[in-house]
Design a protein around this motif. Structure first.
Motif, PDB file in Angstrom:
ATOM      1  N   CYS A   1       0.852  -1.180   0.000  1.00 34.07           N
ATOM      2  CA  CYS A   1       0.000   0.000   0.000  1.00 34.07           C
ATOM      3  C   CYS A   1       0.896   1.241   0.000  1.00 34.07           C
ATOM      4  CB  CYS A   1      -0.873  -0.028   1.245  1.00 34.07           C
ATOM      5  SG  CYS A   1      -1.611   1.554   1.655  1.00 34.07           S
TER       6      CYS A   1
ATOM      7  N   TYR B   1       0.404   4.090   1.093  1.00 34.85           N
ATOM      8  CA  TYR B   1       0.285   4.900   2.309  1.00 34.85           C
ATOM      9  C   TYR B   1       1.009   4.267   3.485  1.00 34.85           C
ATOM     10  CZ  TYR B   1      -2.693   8.876   1.361  1.00 34.85           C
ATOM     11  OH  TYR B   1      -3.160  10.073   0.937  1.00 34.85           O
ATOM     12  N   CYS B   2       0.653   3.021   3.825  1.00 34.12           N
ATOM     13  CA  CYS B   2       1.179   2.452   5.072  1.00 34.12           C
ATOM     14  C   CYS B   2       2.126   1.284   4.822  1.00 34.12           C
ATOM     15  CB  CYS B   2       0.036   2.021   5.981  1.00 34.12           C
ATOM     16  SG  CYS B   2      -0.837   0.564   5.389  1.00 34.12           S
TER      17      CYS B   2
ATOM     18  N   CYS C   1      -6.399  -1.628   0.742  1.00 32.57           N
ATOM     19  CA  CYS C   1      -5.547  -1.896   1.899  1.00 32.57           C
ATOM     20  C   CYS C   1      -6.427  -2.130   3.122  1.00 32.57           C
ATOM     21  CB  CYS C   1      -4.607  -0.727   2.147  1.00 32.57           C
ATOM     22  SG  CYS C   1      -3.644  -0.939   3.641  1.00 32.57           S
TER      23      CYS C   1
ATOM     24  N   CYS D   1      -5.160   0.576   6.285  1.00 33.02           N
ATOM     25  CA  CYS D   1      -5.510   1.998   6.346  1.00 33.02           C
ATOM     26  C   CYS D   1      -6.682   2.343   5.440  1.00 33.02           C
ATOM     27  CB  CYS D   1      -4.300   2.865   6.019  1.00 33.02           C
ATOM     28  SG  CYS D   1      -3.850   2.875   4.283  1.00 33.02           S
TER      29      CYS D   1
HETATM   30 ZN   LIG Z   1      -2.501   1.054   3.676  1.00 27.59          ZN
END
Ligand SMILES: [Zn+2]
Ligand SMILES: [Zn+2]
Length: 367
Positions: free
Chosen positions: A261, A263-264, A290, A293
């Motif tokens: 992912c 983002y995370c 995901c 998140c």
């Molecule tokens: Zn994520």
């Protein structure tokens, strides 16, 4: 009651998540730590243990957003500084040289030079038209290299101020404090007929072409990229190159089975399936949701094409190009689609054959 091990086990991904959001590793550690503490103190608020991870990422996200908002507030207070301080702040805030190409700087200089003091004008002409090094400039002016560099910085800051006031930087540099969509001088790589617009939120950048997407759908249909991936770049050209890096990274990850992912950095599963966007037909491509998140990543077929090194080189050579998708058909026993990338002002083109089951490029031919 939460056990310590479960909480501590989440720490590394929390740190990575915060780092992506705010781009500062020491601070990311701090915020992750505060998140763990807050989760511990407020654990009675978590009703469903199975939602622990997303609950914690929610806390971390809020803390990051809070910090980013404070930073933004800090940035707008620059106008209250004295002239000297403002100059220093401007210089550290942006480096024209790094964000723009020499050609663009020359173009912008042309417009703004007349308004500069003769000494500054001469300095910038030496540096950017005559391409003199700061060392050569120093020898000529009989000053130290450090002094020459300092004068150059000042001249650039003064130039920036002029360009900023006359809105000459619009289209080249993302101007802080501007709300909503900003026009850029970059061509939309899909249609090649309109310029891209960019919008900045606290954590994300959105790209859109108002030729390809009707304005009424702008709030739902745009390319969304986590801001942390762009670092401090403010020039649109640089943002675009970060965008192509990101596409290449996502596609490479897909191909090598390293699915994560953006983002995370939790692992996600990319699926070949059309994704739905409100008000639009189903978009063919690949998507990944995901579970940590809740961020959904999409990679359209055009996105995969733009992720190819050959296509990115072509894009760099021919900034005004167009992507044409042909009918789906069967190639070597696979469902595939032929995608032509063609330069608008010239006859140059690249043909890509994209296998639809795994998002594999079967063949690329430059013509
Ligand atoms: Zn994520
Ligand atoms: Zn377009």
């Amino acid at each position: 009651m939460l056990d310590d091990l479960t909480l501590v086990g989440l720490r590394p991904s929390l740190v990575r998540f915060c780092l992506k959001m705010i781009g500062d590793s020491a601070l990311a550690e701090d915020i992750a730590q505060e998140t763990l503490l807050e989760a511990w103190v407020h654990q009675h608020e978590l009703r469903d243990q199975a939602r622990l991870a997303s609950w914690m990422f929610g806390i971390a996200r809020n803390r990051c957003l809070m910090w980013l908002r404070q930073q933004k507030h800090h940035a707008t207070s620059i106008s209250q500084l004295t002239q000297g301080e403002a100059e220093t702040a401007l210089m550290s805030q942006m480096d024209l040289e790094q964000d723009l190409e020499a050609k663009e700087i020359a173009e912008l200089l042309e417009h703004a030079l007349d308004t500069l003091s003769p000494a500054m004008r001469e300095l910038l002409i030496h540096r950017y038209y005559d391409e003199m090094s700061p060392g050569t400039i120093a020898i000529q002016a009989k000053i130290s290299v450090a002094a020459a560099s300092m004068r150059l910085q000042r001249a650039k800051a003064a130039l920036y101020q002029i360009l900023h006031e006359n809105q000459k930087l619009d289209g080249y540099i993302m101007l802080s404090g501007k709300k909503g969509w900003q026009d850029t001088h970059l061509w939309c790589p899909h249609c090649g007929q309109h310029h891209l617009s960019v919008r900045s939120t606290v954590t994300e950048l959105h790209f859109i072409c108002f030729g390809c997407v009707p304005a009424s759908l702008a709030s739902t249909i745009h390319t969304t990229i986590p801001k942390a991936l762009f670092g401090t770049a403010k020039g649109y050209k640089r943002l675009l190159s970060h965008l192509s890096d990101w596409l290449a990274g996502a596609w490479n990850g897909m191909r090598e089975g390293l699915r994560y992912c953006p983002y995370c950095h939790s692992s996600v599963v990319w699926c070949s399936q059309p994704f739905s966007i409100p008000g639009q037909e189903l978009q063919p491509g690949f998507s990944a949701d995901c579970e940590q998140c809740r961020f959904s990543s999409y990679l359209s077929w055009e996105g995969i094409i733009l992720a190819q090194a050959e296509v990115q080189r072509f894009w760099l050579r021919f900034p005004r190009m167009q992507i044409v998708l042909e009918q789906e058909r069967e190639i070597a026993g696979q469902r595939a689609v032929v995608v032509t990338v063609r330069s608008i002002p010239t006859q140059a083109r690249v043909e890509c054959c994209l296998g639809l089951e795994q998002g594999k490029i079967l063949e690329i031919i430059a013509r």
